[in-house]
Design a protein around this motif. Structure first.
Motif, PDB file in Angstrom:
ATOM      1  N   ASP A 162       0.825  -1.208   0.000  1.00  0.00           N
ATOM      2  CA  ASP A 162       0.000   0.000   0.000  1.00  0.00           C
ATOM      3  C   ASP A 162       0.863   1.263   0.000  1.00  0.00           C
ATOM      4  OD1 ASP A 162      -2.278   1.607   0.314  1.00  0.00           O
ATOM      5  OD2 ASP A 162      -2.134   1.522   2.506  1.00  0.00           O
ATOM      6  N   HIS A 333       8.305   0.224   4.827  1.00  0.00           N
ATOM      7  CA  HIS A 333       8.365  -1.216   4.700  1.00  0.00           C
ATOM      8  C   HIS A 333       9.590  -1.591   3.883  1.00  0.00           C
ATOM      9  CE1 HIS A 333       4.418  -1.684   6.412  1.00  0.00           C
ATOM     10  NE2 HIS A 333       3.806  -1.070   5.432  1.00  0.00           N
ATOM     11  N   GLY A 367      -4.231  -2.447   1.166  1.00  0.00           N
ATOM     12  CA  GLY A 367      -5.126  -2.272   2.302  1.00  0.00           C
ATOM     13  C   GLY A 367      -6.520  -2.836   2.044  1.00  0.00           C
ATOM     14  N   ASN A 414       6.638  -7.644   6.403  1.00  0.00           N
ATOM     15  CA  ASN A 414       5.417  -6.985   6.869  1.00  0.00           C
ATOM     16  C   ASN A 414       4.188  -7.688   6.307  1.00  0.00           C
ATOM     17  OD1 ASN A 414       3.945  -4.545   8.065  1.00  0.00           O
ATOM     18  ND2 ASN A 414       3.186  -4.582   5.961  1.00  0.00           N
ATOM     19  N   GLU A 415       3.335  -8.123   7.212  1.00  0.00           N
ATOM     20  CA  GLU A 415       2.029  -8.693   6.869  1.00  0.00           C
ATOM     21  C   GLU A 415       2.070  -9.738   5.767  1.00  0.00           C
ATOM     22  OE1 GLU A 415      -0.985  -5.744   6.218  1.00  0.00           O
ATOM     23  OE2 GLU A 415      -1.077  -5.251   8.343  1.00  0.00           O
ATOM     24  N   ASN A 468      -0.202  -5.808  13.536  1.00  0.00           N
ATOM     25  CA  ASN A 468      -0.907  -4.689  12.884  1.00  0.00           C
ATOM     26  C   ASN A 468      -2.404  -4.956  13.023  1.00  0.00           C
ATOM     27  OD1 ASN A 468       1.578  -3.819  12.035  1.00  0.00           O
ATOM     28  ND2 ASN A 468       1.234  -4.181   9.855  1.00  0.00           N
ATOM     29  N   TYR A 470      -6.480  -3.224  12.949  1.00  0.00           N
ATOM     30  CA  TYR A 470      -7.324  -2.088  12.565  1.00  0.00           C
ATOM     31  C   TYR A 470      -8.752  -2.246  13.071  1.00  0.00           C
ATOM     32  CZ  TYR A 470      -3.426  -0.385   9.824  1.00  0.00           C
ATOM     33  OH  TYR A 470      -2.199   0.114   9.460  1.00  0.00           O
ATOM     34  N   TYR A 474     -10.852  -1.148   9.603  1.00  0.00           N
ATOM     35  CA  TYR A 474     -11.245  -2.110   8.562  1.00  0.00           C
ATOM     36  C   TYR A 474     -12.313  -3.078   9.061  1.00  0.00           C
ATOM     37  CZ  TYR A 474      -7.363  -0.446   5.716  1.00  0.00           C
ATOM     38  OH  TYR A 474      -6.519   0.330   4.975  1.00  0.00           O
ATOM     39  N   GLU A 505       1.087  -1.437  14.026  1.00  0.00           N
ATOM     40  CA  GLU A 505       0.206  -0.560  13.244  1.00  0.00           C
ATOM     41  C   GLU A 505      -1.176  -0.539  13.877  1.00  0.00           C
ATOM     42  OE1 GLU A 505      -0.135  -1.186   8.994  1.00  0.00           O
ATOM     43  OE2 GLU A 505       2.033  -1.549   8.781  1.00  0.00           O
ATOM     44  N   TRP A 550      -0.047   3.925  12.892  1.00  0.00           N
ATOM     45  CA  TRP A 550       0.061   3.961  11.432  1.00  0.00           C
ATOM     46  C   TRP A 550      -0.692   5.182  10.954  1.00  0.00           C
ATOM     47  CZ3 TRP A 550       3.379   1.766   8.414  1.00  0.00           C
ATOM     48  CH2 TRP A 550       3.180   1.825   7.016  1.00  0.00           C
ATOM     49  N   PHE A 555       0.645   9.488   3.021  1.00  0.00           N
ATOM     50  CA  PHE A 555       1.643   9.121   2.007  1.00  0.00           C
ATOM     51  C   PHE A 555       0.971   8.661   0.720  1.00  0.00           C
ATOM     52  CE2 PHE A 555       1.039   4.560   2.544  1.00  0.00           C
ATOM     53  CZ  PHE A 555       0.590   4.455   3.859  1.00  0.00           C
ATOM     54  N   ARG A 563      -8.510   4.867  -1.270  1.00  0.00           N
ATOM     55  CA  ARG A 563      -7.443   5.849  -1.079  1.00  0.00           C
ATOM     56  C   ARG A 563      -7.827   7.149  -1.768  1.00  0.00           C
ATOM     57  NH1 ARG A 563      -6.673   3.045   2.372  1.00  0.00           N
ATOM     58  NH2 ARG A 563      -5.090   1.464   2.704  1.00  0.00           N
ATOM     59  N   ASN A 567      -2.843   7.415   1.211  1.00  0.00           N
ATOM     60  CA  ASN A 567      -3.266   6.890   2.510  1.00  0.00           C
ATOM     61  C   ASN A 567      -3.279   8.055   3.492  1.00  0.00           C
ATOM     62  OD1 ASN A 567      -3.049   5.666   5.198  1.00  0.00           O
ATOM     63  ND2 ASN A 567      -2.726   3.737   4.114  1.00  0.00           N
ATOM     64  N   LYS A 569      -3.806   7.995   6.880  1.00  0.00           N
ATOM     65  CA  LYS A 569      -3.772   7.624   8.301  1.00  0.00           C
ATOM     66  C   LYS A 569      -2.712   8.404   9.088  1.00  0.00           C
ATOM     67  CE  LYS A 569      -5.744   3.041   7.605  1.00  0.00           C
ATOM     68  NZ  LYS A 569      -5.559   2.863   6.145  1.00  0.00           N
TER      69      LYS A 569
HETATM   70  C1  BDP Z   1      -1.417  -2.528   6.525  1.00  0.00           C
HETATM   71  C2  BDP Z   1      -0.070  -2.339   5.878  1.00  0.00           C
HETATM   72  C3  BDP Z   1       0.247  -0.885   5.538  1.00  0.00           C
HETATM   73  C4  BDP Z   1      -0.979  -0.206   5.016  1.00  0.00           C
HETATM   74  C5  BDP Z   1      -2.021  -0.201   6.123  1.00  0.00           C
HETATM   75  C6  BDP Z   1      -3.301   0.516   5.717  1.00  0.00           C
HETATM   76  O1  BDP Z   1       0.970  -2.883   6.646  1.00  0.00           O
HETATM   77  O2  BDP Z   1       1.296  -0.852   4.612  1.00  0.00           O
HETATM   78  O3  BDP Z   1      -0.732   1.088   4.562  1.00  0.00           O
HETATM   79  O4  BDP Z   1      -2.343  -1.527   6.465  1.00  0.00           O
HETATM   80  O5  BDP Z   1      -4.194  -0.149   5.181  1.00  0.00           O
HETATM   81  O6  BDP Z   1      -2.046  -3.535   5.816  1.00  0.00           O
HETATM   82  O7  BDP Z   1      -3.400   1.708   5.917  1.00  0.00           O
END
Ligand code: BDP
Length: 593
Positions: A162, A333, A367, A414-415, A468, A470, A474, A505, A550, A555, A563, A567, A569
């Motif tokens: 992302d 990342h 994402g 990452n993830e 991470n 959310y 999410y 995150e 996060w 960015f 988006r 992003n 956040k």
């Molecule tokens: C996570 C990722 C990150 C994304 C974030 C998002 O690690 O890179 O930007 O979620 O969705 O999946 O904002």
């Protein structure tokens, strides 16, 4: 490989500035030998910078394929008899380099350095032409992975991370000179026992038969702090001033190659922070003291220059980290520019250092959850050959950053998809690779929400659990009560693993200036309420030793229906103005605020 330096025996010359540049969509440049002559039909391009956003040309912004950079440089006339090295701090994602008409080096991976000994190809006092063909395409054999799909409107690059696929020469290019007998590498490992520190070192040298390795340690005030002889040794420092979070105290270790007459043949300076790192139960200890991470997952991302390094913007970002009370960051990342790590060393900012292994997860894309049409681990997608590239990325990261005291933890991915047998098979050997490369630091990977406690098959290999999550964004979007309940239950389960947990995150997209008196996602108020909810949950679990919001700043991403101009956040906007959340974080993280 050591970074170029100016010392009493070494010199370096930056090749930053304007280079000739052109895209090569047909990849014709190699066969047509574009390196053999002045680059035709070129425009000027800044180095360091991503090329994407600088030419007001959509076809360059979205470009996928080879591009060429070229410039000439006059080799300093005083470099006669020296070993001359051409050093790229990075080229995203791969490059081949020519000096004159000779191909000198190729490198895979967009965020680690590479170099070539070009002594035989240049003459001090003369000009020489340097050409680099840089390719930004991602495939199932690259880290990060991607795929170029054939579509009705031509080949299209697709990837599962992302952030925008910025490319080019993002960091400094150096021409440098060392003696022909030289220090090639140094590894420093420090220890602490009460007020006594130890600086253990191992030096690799080339052509040094008959020479002695001599090391001199100097404190930050320039006073001698110890010395040793031999390619391996330990300097004991009484009344040591340790490196610590918030106190970036550095010693200088000068490594000398000395001949029988006592003359210094080569000299290299290695900054040293004396500190220890250890995981004990659910605690993360720095210098034996429990450390709680506050800060952000970040990005190298700015308007205009994209992922290009810029000292002014580095100083600005670290100023904001200090202002907000962040004691740490994750290089999400990918490995960041070496200036970032140097700065973190000097300012006592703790770093979780991550490889570019992001997007090894076909269930996620930008994402967005859901099937992406590929199986993650399979013979045709991420396979043993990919793992070799990934292993090399880990080795190069450790080789580059092993001596930074700020780096306390390696994140090898990452993830990734981590809840399948394929994942377990893929990752087990990679944990061996990171432990072999650096037995002194803990290592882990960043776990995705799709592989919760009880399902993740990779966390068993990690020293530290990095999560991470959310909840409230999410999932349970806009329902922070339900989010709190679910998050609390998941953290309780992870706490039972007996390992430290860093929430690497948590975040909510927020449009600056959008407000609401209710709990409406995308508003500044919702971002604050979302963070507050997370903090309530963290504070109930002793095993949680870190919170990284996060993201530090908004960015750029690839286009997507989730988006809006990238992003959002960030606690700060892309141009680094604070959202309400920044003030809320400052109140939590700074005792004096
Ligand atoms: C996570 C990722 C990150 C994304 C974030 C998002 O690690 O890179 O930007 O979620 O969705 O999946 O904002």
């Amino acid at each position: 490989m050591l970074r170029p330096q100016d010392t009493r025996t070494r010199e370096r010359k930056s090749l930053n500035g304007l280079w000739s540049f052109r895209t090569d969509p047909a990849s014709a440049g190699r066969t047509e030998r574009w390196f053999a002559d002045r680059l035709r039909d070129s425009v000027e391009m800044a180095v360091p910078a991503s090329y994407n956003d600088l030419l007001a040309d959509e076809s360059v912004t979205r470009y996928s394929g080879d591009v060429w950079y070229q410039r000439t440089v006059r080799v300093p006339r005083g470099w006669d008899g020296q070993r001359i090295v051409l050093h790229f701090e990075s080229a995203t994602h791969r490059a081949t380099v020519w000096v004159g008409e000779t191909e000198v080096v190729s490198h895979e991976g967009g965020y680690t350095p590479f170099e070539a000994d070009v002594t035989g190809l240049v003459r001090p006092g003369d000009e020489v032409r340097i050409s680099a063909c840089v390719d930004n395409r991602l495939s199932f054999r690259t880290i990060p992975p991607g795929v170029v799909e054939d579509t009705a409107t031509g080949p299209k690059q697709r990837y599962w991370h992302d952030f925008f696929n910025y490319a080019g020469l993002h960091r400094t290019v150096w021409l440098s000179a060392t003696p022909t007998t030289y220090v090639d590498d140094v590894t420093v490992v420090t220890g602490l026992d009460g007020a006594t520190g130890t600086v253990g070192y191992t030096v690799a040298a080339v052509g040094a038969d008959g020479l002695t390795v001599h090391t001199e340690l100097t404190d930050a005030e320039g006073r001698p702090a110890g010395s040793a002889d031999g390619a391996e040794g330990t300097i004991v420092v009484e009344d040591v001033h340790p490196w610590a979070p918030g106190d970036g105290y550095l010693y200088d270790l000068e490594i000398q190659l000395v001949d029988s007459s006592g003359a210094v043949v080569d000299s290299y300076h290695q900054p040293v922070g004396v500190r220890t790192v250890e995981v004990r139960g659910t605690e993360f200890l720095i210098n034996g003291e429990p450390f709680a991470f506050t800060g952000f997952g970040m990005h190298e991302d700015h308007a205009g220059i994209g992922k290009g390094h810029n000292d002014a913007l580095l100083v600005q970002d670290f100023g904001l980290l200090r202002w907000i009370g962040a004691n740490s960051l994750r290089t999400s990342h990918y490995p960041y520019s070496e200036e970032v790590l140097d700065h973190a060393d000097r300012h006592g900012i703790v770093v979780i250092d991550e490889t570019a292994a992001v997007g090894l997860n076909m269930g996620l894309g930008g994402g967005i959850f859901g099937s992406q049409g590929y199986e993650t681990y399979s013979a045709d997608t991420i396979n043993d050959a990919t793992r070799e590239v990934h292993a090399q990325a880990i080795r190069e990261l450790v080789a580059r950053d092993k001596n930074h005291p700020s780096v306390v933890l390696w994140s090898i991915a990452n993830e990734p998809e981590s809840d399948t047998e394929g994942a377990e098979k893929y990752f087990e050997p990679l944990f061996r690779v990171v432990k072999e490369a650096d037995p002194t630091r803990p290592a882990g990977f960043v776990n995705v929400m799709l592989a919760p406690h009880g399902k993740c098959r990779v966390s068993q290999f990690a020293d530290v659990l990095m999560l991470n999550r959310y909840y409230g964004w999410y999932v349970h979007t806009g329902d922070l009560e339900a989010a709190e309940l679910a998050w609390d239950a998941e953290l309780a389960a992870w706490s039972g693993e007996g390992k430290p947990i860093i929430v690497t995150e948590y975040g909510a997209d927020t449009v600056p200036g959008m407000h609401s008196i209710g709990s409406e996602p995308w508003t500044e108020e919702y971002q604050v309420a979302y963070l507050d909810m997370n903090h309530r949950v963290f504070d109930r679990h002793d095993a949680v030793v870190g919170e990284h919001v996060w993201n530090f700043a908004d960015f750029a991403t690839t286009a997507g229906i989730m988006r809006v101009g990238g992003n959002k956040k960030g606690a700060f906007t892309r141009d680094r103005r604070p959202k309400n959340a920044a003030f809320a974080l400052r109140r939590r993280w700074r005792s004096d605020s």
